[in-house]
Scaffold this active site. Structure first.
Site, short mmCIF file in Angstrom:
data_model
loop_
_atom_site.label_atom_id
_atom_site.label_comp_id
_atom_site.label_asym_id
_atom_site.label_seq_id
_atom_site.Cartn_x
_atom_site.Cartn_y
_atom_site.Cartn_z
N PRO A 152 5.02 -18.44 4.77
CA PRO A 152 5.02 -17.02 5.17
C PRO A 152 4.22 -16.80 6.44
O PRO A 152 3.09 -17.30 6.57
CB PRO A 152 4.37 -16.33 3.96
CG PRO A 152 4.76 -17.19 2.80
CD PRO A 152 4.74 -18.60 3.34
N CYS A 153 4.81 -16.04 7.37
CA CYS A 153 4.25 -15.98 8.72
C CYS A 153 3.57 -14.66 9.05
O CYS A 153 3.17 -14.45 10.19
CB CYS A 153 5.36 -16.23 9.74
SG CYS A 153 6.72 -15.04 9.67
N ARG A 154 3.42 -13.75 8.08
CA ARG A 154 2.82 -12.45 8.41
C ARG A 154 1.45 -12.59 9.05
O ARG A 154 1.10 -11.87 9.97
CB ARG A 154 2.72 -11.60 7.13
CG ARG A 154 4.04 -11.17 6.56
CD ARG A 154 3.86 -10.25 5.38
NE ARG A 154 3.07 -10.85 4.32
CZ ARG A 154 3.55 -11.65 3.39
NH1 ARG A 154 4.83 -11.98 3.40
NH2 ARG A 154 2.77 -12.15 2.44
N PHE A 196 0.38 -14.92 10.94
CA PHE A 196 0.42 -15.54 12.26
C PHE A 196 1.12 -14.67 13.29
O PHE A 196 1.11 -14.97 14.47
CB PHE A 196 1.15 -16.89 12.20
CG PHE A 196 0.51 -17.88 11.27
CD1 PHE A 196 -0.85 -18.11 11.29
CD2 PHE A 196 1.29 -18.60 10.36
CE1 PHE A 196 -1.44 -19.03 10.43
CE2 PHE A 196 0.71 -19.52 9.51
CZ PHE A 196 -0.65 -19.74 9.54
#
Length: 356
Positions: A81-83, A85
């Site tokens: 999950p990239c939230r 970054f």
């Protein structure tokens, strides 16, 4: 005999990475996804893959080991999950955000399974978050495990996707192979018009799932995604209130919230908004990022409404027979979070060429 490339998808989402991998010839044996609606979408569209609906942290690598048995080449891939970054989430781009540490689960399973290849995908902000700490941590661990690494930021619009969307890809080879990883710039990019012009006209709040096409496909891109369908699913549009629709009417092609009279934005506490808010797509260009397009109030290029789920999926390069499950909100989230399959296919095709 052709090489059998077995793969496992971690943090699978609705299956954008897997779809790209499958189109490049990989056999996706197992996918892990914690969100039940994304997992349902994944399973519906990837019938031969075993889907584990669970938090990756709760999945022992021993449960996955059998997926690689009997294959001449193995690949482990995924996008944690990239939230945390994302460049749009400055407050969470640090080492104290627990979401940012899920990459350790990816590395745990790599260390246990030792696949021939690893493909680690994320937002481009991974390279800068915490002064590059997380990228360095991933790179150092994979290097210690014996992988030769190649990485780059690729723009989806350079690979036949009608969307300017930059994604970070890191590819590691346990056999010291190096893939070609240039971000190639095409002569002509696919435009929003080429992507959407054959899809049906819809109203604000449209709620019919399967709808016939408006006309024959008139672009190579639309023909590719339509296949031989007479109608397609996921033509759902958020029902916005009168004040939202009035704001839409003031935004020209390629414009954004800045074109809206301040009297119609009285509920905004400040006008320091990002450029993607109330953006109307320019039909003659690739789309801006299809992320949280409902929250950002992304506007259809011609009509006074938001994008349908299918329109967003087209701009992400999902084929029209790929059906998203759940309520409209869950469908929108799945499409917005996905990696464009056509971009993923390019990365996996280069990997497969070195494996055959």
């Amino acid at each position: 005999m052709a090489t059998s490339i077995a793969a496992i998808d971690l943090f699978a989402g609705a299956g954008g990475l897997s779809l790209g991998a499958a189109s490049a010839g990989l056999d996706i044996k197992v996918a892990i996804e914690n969100d039940k609606w994304a997992a349902l979408t994944y399973q519906y569209n990837h019938r031969t893959t075993a889907v584990i609906t669970a938090d990756v942290k709760e999945v022992p690598s021993s449960l996955l080991r059998s997926a690689f048995k009997g294959s001449s080449a193995t690949v482990l891939f995924g996008g944690p999950p990239c939230r945390g970054f994302s460049c749009s989430n400055q407050r969470t781009r640090n080492k104290t955000n627990p979401v940012n540490w899920l990459f350790m689960e990816f590395l745990r399973i790599v260390a246990d399974l030792r696949p021939d290849w690893v493909v680690f995908e994320n937002v481009k902000g991974l390279r800068e978050t915490a002064n590059g700490f997380f990228l360095q941590a991933v790179s150092d661990k994979l290097d210690r495990l014996g992988y030769r690494l190649t990485f780059n930021i690729l723009n989806a619009s350079n690979f036949g996707v009608p969307q300017h969307r930059e994604r970070f890809f890191l590819v590691g080879s346990r056999h010291k192979l190096t893939i070609s990883f240039a971000d190639e710039t095409p002569v002509d990019r696919v435009t929003v018009r080429e992507a959407l012009s054959d899809l049906p006209r819809l109203q604000n709040g449209a709620s019919t799932n399967w709808v016939p096409y408006r006309r024959a496909a008139n672009s190579e891109y639309a023909l590719l995604l339509r296949k031989n369908l007479a109608s397609s699913p996921n033509h759902l549009v958020t029902r916005n209130g009168p004040i939202i629709l009035e704001r839409f009417r003031h935004v020209p092609s390629g414009g954004n919230w800045e074109a809206i009279p301040r009297s119609l934005l009285a509920n905004y506490h400040s006008f320091d908004c990002h450029t993607g808010l109330y953006h109307r797509l320019d039909a003659s260009q690739p789309s801006i990022v299809i992320g949280n397009y409902r929250k950002n109030m992304l506007i259809h290029p011609r009509e006074q409404r938001g994008l349908s789920v299918r329109e967003a999926a087209r701009l992400q390069s999902f084929p029209d027979d790929y059906e998203f499950k759940g309520s409209i909100g869950f469908q929108q989230q799945q499409v917005g979070n996905a990696v464009p399959p056509k971009l993923a296919a390019e990365v996996f095709a280069r990997l497969a060429q070195l494996t055959i």
